[in-house]
Design a protein around this motif. Structure first.
Motif, mmCIF file in Angstrom:
data_model
loop_
_atom_site.group_PDB
_atom_site.id
_atom_site.type_symbol
_atom_site.label_atom_id
_atom_site.label_comp_id
_atom_site.label_asym_id
_atom_site.label_seq_id
_atom_site.Cartn_x
_atom_site.Cartn_y
_atom_site.Cartn_z
ATOM 1 N N ILE A 67 73.493 17.174 23.931
ATOM 2 C CA ILE A 67 73.283 18.614 24.096
ATOM 3 C C ILE A 67 73.760 19.371 22.864
ATOM 4 O O ILE A 67 73.061 20.268 22.359
ATOM 5 C CB ILE A 67 74.018 19.126 25.361
ATOM 6 C CG1 ILE A 67 73.312 18.604 26.613
ATOM 7 C CG2 ILE A 67 74.078 20.650 25.372
ATOM 8 C CD1 ILE A 67 74.087 18.839 27.895
ATOM 9 N N SER A 70 71.371 18.744 19.965
ATOM 10 C CA SER A 70 70.137 19.497 20.160
ATOM 11 C C SER A 70 70.359 20.983 19.889
ATOM 12 O O SER A 70 69.498 21.648 19.302
ATOM 13 C CB SER A 70 69.629 19.295 21.589
ATOM 14 O OG SER A 70 68.429 20.001 21.796
ATOM 15 N N HIS A 74 68.237 23.024 17.195
ATOM 16 C CA HIS A 74 67.447 24.168 17.637
ATOM 17 C C HIS A 74 67.846 25.443 16.897
ATOM 18 O O HIS A 74 66.991 26.279 16.567
ATOM 19 C CB HIS A 74 67.599 24.379 19.145
ATOM 20 C CG HIS A 74 66.616 23.604 19.971
ATOM 21 N ND1 HIS A 74 66.862 22.321 20.390
ATOM 22 C CD2 HIS A 74 65.391 23.923 20.442
ATOM 23 C CE1 HIS A 74 65.829 21.882 21.099
ATOM 24 N NE2 HIS A 74 64.915 22.842 21.135
ATOM 25 N N TYR A 164 65.098 17.468 16.890
ATOM 26 C CA TYR A 164 65.451 17.800 18.273
ATOM 27 C C TYR A 164 64.482 17.193 19.277
ATOM 28 O O TYR A 164 64.853 16.948 20.435
ATOM 29 C CB TYR A 164 65.616 19.309 18.467
ATOM 30 C CG TYR A 164 64.381 20.172 18.489
ATOM 31 C CD1 TYR A 164 63.392 20.029 19.457
ATOM 32 C CD2 TYR A 164 64.217 21.210 17.561
ATOM 33 C CE1 TYR A 164 62.274 20.843 19.495
ATOM 34 C CE2 TYR A 164 63.102 22.044 17.592
ATOM 35 C CZ TYR A 164 62.139 21.856 18.563
ATOM 36 O OH TYR A 164 61.040 22.680 18.597
ATOM 37 N N THR A 165 63.237 16.906 18.862
ATOM 38 C CA THR A 165 62.289 16.261 19.777
ATOM 39 C C THR A 165 62.781 14.879 20.181
ATOM 40 O O THR A 165 62.774 14.513 21.368
ATOM 41 C CB THR A 165 60.898 16.143 19.132
ATOM 42 O OG1 THR A 165 60.392 17.450 18.853
ATOM 43 C CG2 THR A 165 59.925 15.428 20.069
ATOM 44 N N ASP A 168 66.100 15.150 22.261
ATOM 45 C CA ASP A 168 65.848 15.606 23.621
ATOM 46 C C ASP A 168 65.104 14.562 24.455
ATOM 47 O O ASP A 168 65.298 14.474 25.673
ATOM 48 C CB ASP A 168 65.058 16.911 23.590
ATOM 49 C CG ASP A 168 65.876 18.060 23.018
ATOM 50 O OD1 ASP A 168 67.090 17.883 22.834
ATOM 51 O OD2 ASP A 168 65.299 19.129 22.747
ATOM 52 N N ALA A 171 67.681 12.321 25.677
ATOM 53 C CA ALA A 171 68.505 13.003 26.671
ATOM 54 C C ALA A 171 67.857 13.020 28.053
ATOM 55 O O ALA A 171 68.513 12.748 29.067
ATOM 56 C CB ALA A 171 68.800 14.428 26.210
ATOM 57 N N MET A 182 68.685 20.658 30.450
ATOM 58 C CA MET A 182 68.823 20.321 29.032
ATOM 59 C C MET A 182 68.505 21.526 28.163
ATOM 60 O O MET A 182 69.260 21.868 27.240
ATOM 61 C CB MET A 182 67.887 19.153 28.687
ATOM 62 C CG MET A 182 67.947 18.717 27.223
ATOM 63 S SD MET A 182 69.576 18.043 26.790
ATOM 64 C CE MET A 182 69.408 17.882 25.010
ATOM 65 N N ASP A 183 67.395 22.192 28.457
ATOM 66 C CA ASP A 183 67.027 23.356 27.650
ATOM 67 C C ASP A 183 68.039 24.484 27.823
ATOM 68 O O ASP A 183 68.411 25.141 26.854
ATOM 69 C CB ASP A 183 65.628 23.839 28.043
ATOM 70 C CG ASP A 183 65.156 24.987 27.177
ATOM 71 O OD1 ASP A 183 64.722 24.722 26.042
ATOM 72 O OD2 ASP A 183 65.241 26.154 27.612
ATOM 73 N N THR A 186 71.204 23.723 25.815
ATOM 74 C CA THR A 186 71.063 23.929 24.375
ATOM 75 C C THR A 186 71.031 25.416 24.036
ATOM 76 O O THR A 186 71.489 25.828 22.967
ATOM 77 C CB THR A 186 69.786 23.250 23.835
ATOM 78 O OG1 THR A 186 68.646 23.749 24.524
ATOM 79 C CG2 THR A 186 69.871 21.734 24.014
ATOM 80 N N TYR A 227 59.304 24.885 26.413
ATOM 81 C CA TYR A 227 59.979 23.622 26.099
ATOM 82 C C TYR A 227 60.366 22.851 27.358
ATOM 83 O O TYR A 227 60.379 21.622 27.350
ATOM 84 C CB TYR A 227 61.200 23.882 25.229
ATOM 85 C CG TYR A 227 61.633 22.638 24.489
ATOM 86 C CD1 TYR A 227 60.717 21.918 23.717
ATOM 87 C CD2 TYR A 227 62.929 22.151 24.582
ATOM 88 C CE1 TYR A 227 61.082 20.758 23.064
ATOM 89 C CE2 TYR A 227 63.310 20.996 23.914
ATOM 90 C CZ TYR A 227 62.389 20.310 23.160
ATOM 91 O OH TYR A 227 62.749 19.155 22.509
ATOM 92 N N LEU A 231 59.557 19.008 27.922
ATOM 93 C CA LEU A 231 60.586 18.032 28.278
ATOM 94 C C LEU A 231 60.231 17.315 29.576
ATOM 95 O O LEU A 231 60.487 16.118 29.723
ATOM 96 C CB LEU A 231 61.940 18.725 28.420
ATOM 97 C CG LEU A 231 62.617 19.197 27.132
ATOM 98 C CD1 LEU A 231 63.920 19.920 27.449
ATOM 99 C CD2 LEU A 231 62.881 18.035 26.190
#
Length: 286
Positions: A67, A70, A74, A164-165, A168, A171, A182-183, A186, A227, A231
């Motif tokens: 996290i 990311s 980001h 980050y792709t 994540d 993750a 997750m989003d 971050t 996003y 994800l």
């Protein structure tokens, strides 16, 4: 890639191109980024809390490290994207940044994650890359210093996207962090990272809120939504398919830039977007 994953990616593409249009209009710098990240954190908190209560995900040392990583990537991405938009067109910077990201994502996914995309899928990724070149033309042939600067920002932005792709993807699929959580996490990390700057430059924050309140709210809603959908698709689909497929947003971004911002070379950029759609079809079949 399944039809459901493709549907999620296409919806995400519309959301993504939409918030980029709003960010281009604002070009508000780090203060604007902090504002919409803070709004996103607040707006999506009830859903994040619901996910934590219902799914009870394990959040240990490795999950926290992912996290944090990311959040840093980001933050770098948003700052570079904002700088690129200050100097360049949406229909150039957006394709270049979004095109560099999936190319690096596919390479990383193959060599680090051990994914093995089919020949058809790789062909689709190549078509997407060709479409990007058609849209942007020869970006390094531009004589204006500001244009060259914007291109460099876009390229570095693409590298951040690739970073980050992959982080994540690990993750949500390997460490089972729910996509929405997750989003949201971050976003919290980004707010924490940018708060010292925002407090030191509070006048800029107030100025951006006064001038671009609607844009900030729009980005705060659309950016996480786009996003989270991506994800979710990544949970059951390989990065080497999802990363290139989501770049159909470049077609949408090129249209928005040409029609709403009156940017030039509309026909050429739309032709390039058509080539990208062929690539998207190849990815779906592959």
């Amino acid at each position: 890639m399944s039809s459901f994953a493709l549907l999620l990616v296409i919806i995400a593409a519309f959301c993504h191109a939409g918030w980029n249009l709003l960010a281009k209009k604002a070009c508000g710098g780090t203060a604007f980024i902090w504002i919409f990240a803070t709004l996103s954190t607040v707006l999506y908190f009830p859903l994040a809390l619901w996910v934590m209560v219902v799914e009870k995900p394990l959040i240990g040392t490795y999950q926290i490290a992912l996290i944090l990583g990311s959040a840093v990537l980001h933050s770098v991405y948003f700052i570079l994207l904002d700088k690129g938009y200050r100097f360049g067109d949406l229909s150039v910077i957006y394709p270049l940044a979004r095109g560099t990201g999936p190319l690096l994502s596919v390479i990383t996914a193959i060599f680090l994650l051990g994914e093995q995309p089919t020949v058809m899928a790789l062909t689709g990724a190549v078509f997407i890359g060709i479409g990007i070149l058609v849209i942007t033309g020869n970006p390094f042939g531009k004589k204006e210093k500001s244009a060259r600067q914007s291109i460099l920002y876009a390229l570095f932005c693409g590298a951040a996207i690739a970073g980050y792709t992959v982080v994540d993807k690990v993750a949500v699929s390997a460490y089972l962090i729910p996509p929405l959580l997750m989003d949201w996490s971050t976003n919290v990390g980004r707010v924490i990272l940018l708060t010292p700057y925002s407090l030191k430059n509070w006048d800029k924050v107030k100025e951006q809120w006064s001038a671009h309140k609607k844009e900030a709210i729009g980005v705060a809603i659309l950016s996480p939504l786009a996003y989270i959908l991506v994800l979710t698709a990544m949970v059951f689909s390989p990065v080497s398919y999802i990363a290139p497929a989501r770049e159909v947003s470049i077609l949408i971004g090129a249209i928005l830039g040409a029609k709403l911002l009156s940017e030039s070379d509309c026909k050429i950029r739309l032709a390039g977007a058509g080539v990208m759609l062929l690539g998207l079809v190849a990815l779906a079949v592959g």
